[in-house]
Design an enzyme around this catalytic site. Structure first.
Site, PDB file in Angstrom:
ATOM      1  N   HIS A  30       0.755  -1.337   0.043  1.00 51.20           N
ATOM      2  CA  HIS A  30       0.097  -0.026   0.186  1.00 51.20           C
ATOM      3  C   HIS A  30       0.776   1.229  -0.121  1.00 51.20           C
ATOM      4  CE1 HIS A  30      -3.591   2.385   0.086  1.00 51.20           C
ATOM      5  NE2 HIS A  30      -4.304   1.397   0.935  1.00 51.20           N
ATOM      6  N   ARG A  31       2.413   0.992  -0.176  1.00 58.72           N
ATOM      7  CA  ARG A  31       2.935   2.270  -0.140  1.00 58.72           C
ATOM      8  C   ARG A  31       3.085   2.809  -1.217  1.00 58.72           C
ATOM      9  NH1 ARG A  31       8.454   0.106   2.575  1.00 58.72           N
ATOM     10  NH2 ARG A  31       7.879  -1.402   0.924  1.00 58.72           N
TER      11      ARG A  31
END
Ligand code: CAO
Length: 426
Positions: A399-400
């Site tokens: 999710h980064r």
């Protein structure tokens, strides 16, 4: 005087500035081309580096703990049939005197990245002097036997396999294996759990693969914000096509569902290149190649051989590469170069039986696909329920660098290709 031969590290793929785990030869040994001379150990794998030349070992230029890369000097050899006795004696003495210095990291020669940052195991000088063949050293590592504790029963004190087995069977006398990755709170739960209080137990050592991959998986799991999206793809037609082709063409390789998944993932990665990337600091590294790793279960644990340029390969080529690499993985014969450079990984439990699972990203990749078991399900087609073969898919992503919308689109695209494989050609 004849000139000596230098043996340097050949092309060893991505192994750059990796520490020498063991030196496998001694001064005076006569070695052949391709005979392993040192073992290197990266985070991912160990690699025996073969000699590119034959001859008698005059001096050894590396020691455990020292870091090497392609071109680093390993040995000086006396050419076969040659005689450089005088120089040999001097170099032999010099090399022996140098060993303690090399282990402590003092006075090492510059190897580009330079001085070894990683001191070798505390007993490295002794282990280095132990006389044992590569296979015996490997056996000792597998059985977690410290070769220092072995009394060599072979000629000139050479440690034999039987010596290692003897030590292993006297478990209480074993000295802890020194080259295991450092334990951390996350990877090494307390040993004082006292399970004996509740009943009989047996302690078994982790396999080498587990010892290497465990801390890595723990690091990945705790440092990357994982999210997993789920989807199902209709593979009714694909399975029909696959079984028809396999029936027509009984010669190897067998077309497997996994081969189609590799191809479909390669096409989807081309369509959504944000998934074919790695995160480095504040940069996303977009890869122009599509190498896909496939998780393979072996007796020693999980390994991930890589299918290179999967986007450019035909299904037959992928099937044949997969078959060969899965067989090599199970035989413990994968080379480190077979396992590096992956952009995306597929982990399939479909053949074994699984509804779904949340796979851990194979860092530095950004996403991984988990594949479950395809099942016939009644699917409403707008007019009636039809039996369709549905395969469960789970996409874990970082999710980064990615988000849920991108992941949903990725899975929709993948499912569309699997439902109508002609679309891979578009
Ligand atoms: N659904 C239903 N059946 C499936 C299937 C799926 N998704 N995938 C494969 N099968 C069936 C195949 O049809 C085949 O049956 P037939 O012989 O009748 O055709 C059988 O299962 C074996 O399939 P296969 O030869 O294609 O092998 P595979 O793709 O199942 O697996 C490999 C290959 C190397 C991935 C597997 O052996 C393996 O090691 N899996 C474990 C992966 C793993 O450990 N992942 C980590 C999980 S997290 O720790």
């Amino acid at each position: 005087m004849n000139s000596t031969i230098e043996v340097r590290v050949p092309d060893i793929g991505d192994f750059v500035d990796v520490p020498v785990l063991e030196v496998l030869v001694r001064q005076g040994d006569v070695i052949a081309v391709d005979e392993p001379v040192v073992t290197l150990e990266s985070e991912k794998a160990t690699l025996d580096v073969p000699s590119t030349m034959a001859g008698r070992v005059l001096s050894i230029a590396v020691a455990p703990g020292e870091r090497v890369r392609q071109g680093s000097l390993l040995l000086h050899l006396e050419p076969p049939g040659g005689s450089v006795a005088e120089r040999s004696t001097v170099e032999l003495r010099t090399a022996q005197e140098r060993v303690p210095q090399q282990i402590s990291g003092a006075g090492l020669k510059d190897l580009d990245a330079g001085i070894a940052q990683h001191a070798g195991p505390a007993d490295a000088p002794n282990r280095w002097r132990i006389y044992a063949s590569p296979s015996v050293r490997r056996l000792a590592r597998e059985l977690k036997v410290d070769l220092c504790a072995a009394k060599g029963s072979g000629r000139a004190g050479r440690v034999l396999a039987q010596d290692v087995h003897g030590l292993a069977s006297r478990a209480s006398e074993l000295i802890a294996h020194t080259d295991a990755p450092p334990a951390t709170a996350a990877t090494s739960p307390s040993r004082n759990s006292n399970f004996e209080r509740f009943g009989a137990i047996e302690r078994q050592p982790l396999s080498r693969i587990q010892r290497i991959s465990g801390p890595r998986l723990a690091r990945t799991w705790s440092s990357i914000p994982h999210v997993t999206n789920f989807a199902e793809a209709d593979v009714t037609e694909l399975e029909r096509f696959r079984t028809t082709v396999n029936a027509e063409n009984s010669s190897e390789p067998k077309l497997t569902m996994l081969s189609f998944l590799v191809k479909a993932c390669a096409a989807t990665l081309k369509h959504y290149p944000a998934f074919n990337a790695s995160l480095e600091g504040e940069e996303i590294v977009m890869k122009k190649y599509v190498h896909i790793g496939v998780a393979v279960d072996t007796n020693g644990g999980l390994v991930v051989p890589v299918i290179r340029d999967a986007d450019k390969l035909g299904i037959m080529e992928i099937a044949s590469d997969l078959t060969a690499k899965a067989a090599a993985a199970r035989a413990g014969e994968l080379r480190s170069t077979d396992m590096e450079g992956g952009c995306f990984t597929i982990s399939s439990l479909g053949g074994i039986g699984s509804m779904g699972f949340t796979p851990i990203i194979n860092a530095p990749e950004l996403a991984i696909l988990g594949v479950g078991t395809a099942r016939l399900q009644p699917i409403w087609d707008g007019a009636q329920f039809s039996p369709r073969l549905m395969i469960p898919l789970a996409l874990s992503w970082d999710h980064r660098a990615l988000d849920g919308v991108a992941a949903a689109r990725f899975l929709v695209h993948l499912a569309t290709l699997l439902a109508d494989f002609r679309r891979v050609l578009l």
